[in-house]
Design an enzyme around this catalytic site. Structure first.
Site, PDB file in Angstrom:
ATOM      1  N   GLU A 142       6.201  -5.616   8.530  1.00 16.99           N
ATOM      2  CA  GLU A 142       5.526  -5.146   7.311  1.00 16.99           C
ATOM      3  C   GLU A 142       5.908  -3.700   7.023  1.00 16.99           C
ATOM      4  O   GLU A 142       5.048  -2.811   6.992  1.00 16.99           O
ATOM      5  CB  GLU A 142       4.010  -5.239   7.489  1.00 16.99           C
ATOM      6  CG  GLU A 142       3.490  -6.625   7.793  1.00 16.99           C
ATOM      7  CD  GLU A 142       2.052  -6.616   8.311  1.00 16.99           C
ATOM      8  OE1 GLU A 142       1.471  -5.532   8.521  1.00 16.99           O
ATOM      9  OE2 GLU A 142       1.514  -7.709   8.535  1.00 16.99           O
TER      10      GLU A 142
ATOM     11  N   HIS B  84       0.182  -2.944  14.856  1.00 13.72           N
ATOM     12  CA  HIS B  84       0.800  -1.844  14.109  1.00 13.72           C
ATOM     13  C   HIS B  84       0.846  -0.630  15.026  1.00 13.72           C
ATOM     14  O   HIS B  84      -0.188  -0.193  15.522  1.00 13.72           O
ATOM     15  CB  HIS B  84       0.014  -1.525  12.829  1.00 13.72           C
ATOM     16  CG  HIS B  84       0.833  -0.725  11.851  1.00 13.72           C
ATOM     17  ND1 HIS B  84       1.371   0.494  12.184  1.00 13.72           N
ATOM     18  CD2 HIS B  84       1.228  -0.981  10.588  1.00 13.72           C
ATOM     19  CE1 HIS B  84       2.065   0.956  11.151  1.00 13.72           C
ATOM     20  NE2 HIS B  84       1.993   0.075  10.166  1.00 13.72           N
TER      21      HIS B  84
ATOM     22  N   LYS C 103       0.815  -1.222   0.000  1.00 13.18           N
ATOM     23  CA  LYS C 103       0.000   0.000   0.000  1.00 13.18           C
ATOM     24  C   LYS C 103       0.847   1.270   0.000  1.00 13.18           C
ATOM     25  O   LYS C 103       0.421   2.295  -0.503  1.00 13.18           O
ATOM     26  CB  LYS C 103      -0.942   0.014   1.205  1.00 13.18           C
ATOM     27  CG  LYS C 103      -0.221  -0.102   2.540  1.00 13.18           C
ATOM     28  CD  LYS C 103      -1.180  -0.201   3.693  1.00 13.18           C
ATOM     29  CE  LYS C 103      -1.789  -1.564   3.868  1.00 13.18           C
ATOM     30  NZ  LYS C 103      -0.924  -2.593   4.458  1.00 13.18           N
TER      31      LYS C 103
HETATM   32  C1  LIG Z   1      -1.407  -3.652   8.226  1.00 18.72           C
HETATM   33  C2  LIG Z   1      -0.352  -2.684   7.846  1.00 18.72           C
HETATM   34  N1  LIG Z   1       0.912  -3.121   7.766  1.00 18.72           N
HETATM   35  C3  LIG Z   1       1.912  -2.308   7.382  1.00 18.72           C
HETATM   36  C4  LIG Z   1       1.682  -0.990   7.065  1.00 18.72           C
HETATM   37  C5  LIG Z   1       2.825  -0.152   6.628  1.00 18.72           C
HETATM   38  O1  LIG Z   1       3.156   0.798   7.571  1.00 18.72           O
HETATM   39  P1  LIG Z   1       4.393   1.753   7.393  1.00 18.72           P
HETATM   40  O2  LIG Z   1       4.306   2.378   6.070  1.00 18.72           O
HETATM   41  O3  LIG Z   1       4.286   2.698   8.509  1.00 18.72           O
HETATM   42  O4  LIG Z   1       5.638   0.916   7.536  1.00 18.72           O
HETATM   43  C6  LIG Z   1       0.381  -0.471   7.178  1.00 18.72           C
HETATM   44  C7  LIG Z   1       0.107   0.932   6.886  1.00 18.72           C
HETATM   45  O5  LIG Z   1      -1.010   1.395   6.827  1.00 18.72           O
HETATM   46  C8  LIG Z   1      -0.665  -1.344   7.566  1.00 18.72           C
HETATM   47  O6  LIG Z   1      -1.943  -0.920   7.647  1.00 18.72           O
END
Ligand SMILES: Cc1ncc(COP(=O)(O)O)c(C=O)c1O
Length: 383
Positions: free
Chosen positions: A266, A187, A59
């Site tokens: 993640e 998270h 994402k």
């Molecule tokens: C379930 C989950 N994992 C990982 C991430 C990635 O987070 P970051 O970009 O802060 O590393 C997000 C971000 O929205 C998330 O919702």
């Protein structure tokens, strides 16, 4: 006064000449992904968090070139929809290298995950468990917990995460439904500069693992989510870096690894945020109520969607230097008055067609860009 472009070179590994050349070749707005930076970020994560498996959060930046670059480095992937599963499969990634980490999934997406063999899924509520039982009963499940995100810009335990008090009930329910929960996730919010959030979350995980044991549910996977801040190589103090976070949280993570747990993360922002640069052009200029307005060819409906959606702010580096700098307003190209990128930014006097360069814009930017008013999204080029 030091030239702005020189300062830029310290935060981004491309010379002004190279940027101008690329803008001439590809046009603007131009979104440059520096492969070498992605590699360095990935290597830094591995260096500072040894033994932790990386599942890049698609994402953050789902461009196929980004996914492909990370796939080639050996990354696994956190996907949130059937479309993201398809995108990652298209880059040649095996389904075993994915986690479907959206706790609320469409039935169709669950069916697709099953058909393609993406078997690791998260959940955080009863209804989801019942849905999973009807569509994908053999999946391996991860229970996502609500944990502290103190100080993080985006709170990711607001919309998601089971209360730790409900965890034992959910683990038991899953078991009674014939489903297998293999681990826990959380998270800490994004970006998270506060290591206490991870430490506290891991203590909660430890407690729930014990509760699981009592319910006869053996949990072997600990998913620490994302949230890591951008790794800064040249500018900010060490506090914003992976090194700083690692020093504080890795000892506890190591104890999980030593006890035989599979620990996965993640990261999204920390792998891609500082690896991309936007080159945008001044397409208009006006003085309104005594203030100078510069209109750029990218805005809030495009790459700068990071401002409303990710509450981000950016530094602007026009490729023009002058002793004199004046506060100005930077606006996007659309007809919407909302489309104002920044106000009160001090910049040298700019002319039409000047380039304005914006580093650290790799995460949650093109991911949420639209074609509002017919404007094309920034062209993405891997350099
Ligand atoms: C379930 C989950 N994992 C990982 C991430 C990635 O987070 P970051 O970009 O802060 O590393 C997000 C971000 O929205 C998330 O919702």
């Amino acid at each position: 006064m030091e030239r702005r472009s020189k300062t830029l070179e310290r935060v981004f590994p491309l010379s002004e000449e190279a940027i101008v050349e690329l803008a001439n070749e590809y046009g603007t707005p131009l979104f440059l992904v520096v492969g070498e930076r992605v590699m360095r970020n990935y290597a830094a994560f591995q260096e500072f968090f040894p033994g932790i498996e990386i599942f890049y959060a698609v994402k953050a930046n789902p461009h196929p070139l980004v996914v492909k670059t990370l796939a080639n480095l050996g990354s696994s992937f956190d996907v949130a929809s059937a479309q993201e599963i398809a995108l990652v499969l298209e880059q040649g990634v095996a389904p075993q290298r994915m986690i479907f980490a959206n706790t609320i999934k469409r039935r169709e997406a669950l069916r697709y995950a099953r058909e393609k063999g993406v078997s690791l899924l998260t959940y955080d509520n009863e209804e989801e468990l019942r849905k999973i039982r009807t569509v994908y009963p053999e999946a391996k499940l991860i229970l996502r917990l609500k944990t502290p995100s103190l100080g993080s810009r985006i709170d990711l335990s607001y919309k998601f995460g089971a209360d730790p008090e409900e965890a034992a009930m959910l683990l038991k329910l899953a078991k009674n439904l014939g489903l297998e929960t293999v681990g826990l996730s959380f998270h800490v919010g994004s970006p998270c500069h506060n290591p206490e959030n991870y430490l506290r979350s891991l203590e909660i995980v430890r407690t729930i693992i014990q509760e699981g044991d009592r319910e006869g549910v053996k949990l072997t996977v600990v998913d620490i989510g994302g949230g890591f801040p951008l790794h800064t190589y040249y500018t900010e103090g060490a506090e914003a870096s992976m090194e700083y976070m690692s020093e504080r949280i890795y000892p506890l993570l190591r104890s999980f690894l030593a006890a035989g747990y599979r620990v996965i993360a993640e990261p999204g922002r920390s792998l891609i945020g500082n690896a991309c640069l936007l080159v945008t052009k001044v397409i208009g200029k006006a003085v309104r109520s005594g203030r100078i307005w510069y209109y750029l060819d990218d805005g809030l409906y495009g790459t700068f969607s990071a401002i409303p959606f990710d509450k981000a702010s950016f530094d602007f580096y026009p490729l023009r230097d002058s002793e004199e700098e004046k506060p100005c307003v930077l606006a996007g190209p659309t007809c919407d008055s909302l489309d104002v990128i920044a106000e009160g930014v001090k910049l040298p006097p700019l002319m039409l067609d000047d380039l304005v360069v914006v580093p650290n814009i790799g995460a949650y930017s093109i991911a949420s860009a639209t074609n509002f008013n017919g404007f094309e999204r920034a062209r993405v080029v891997l350099v």
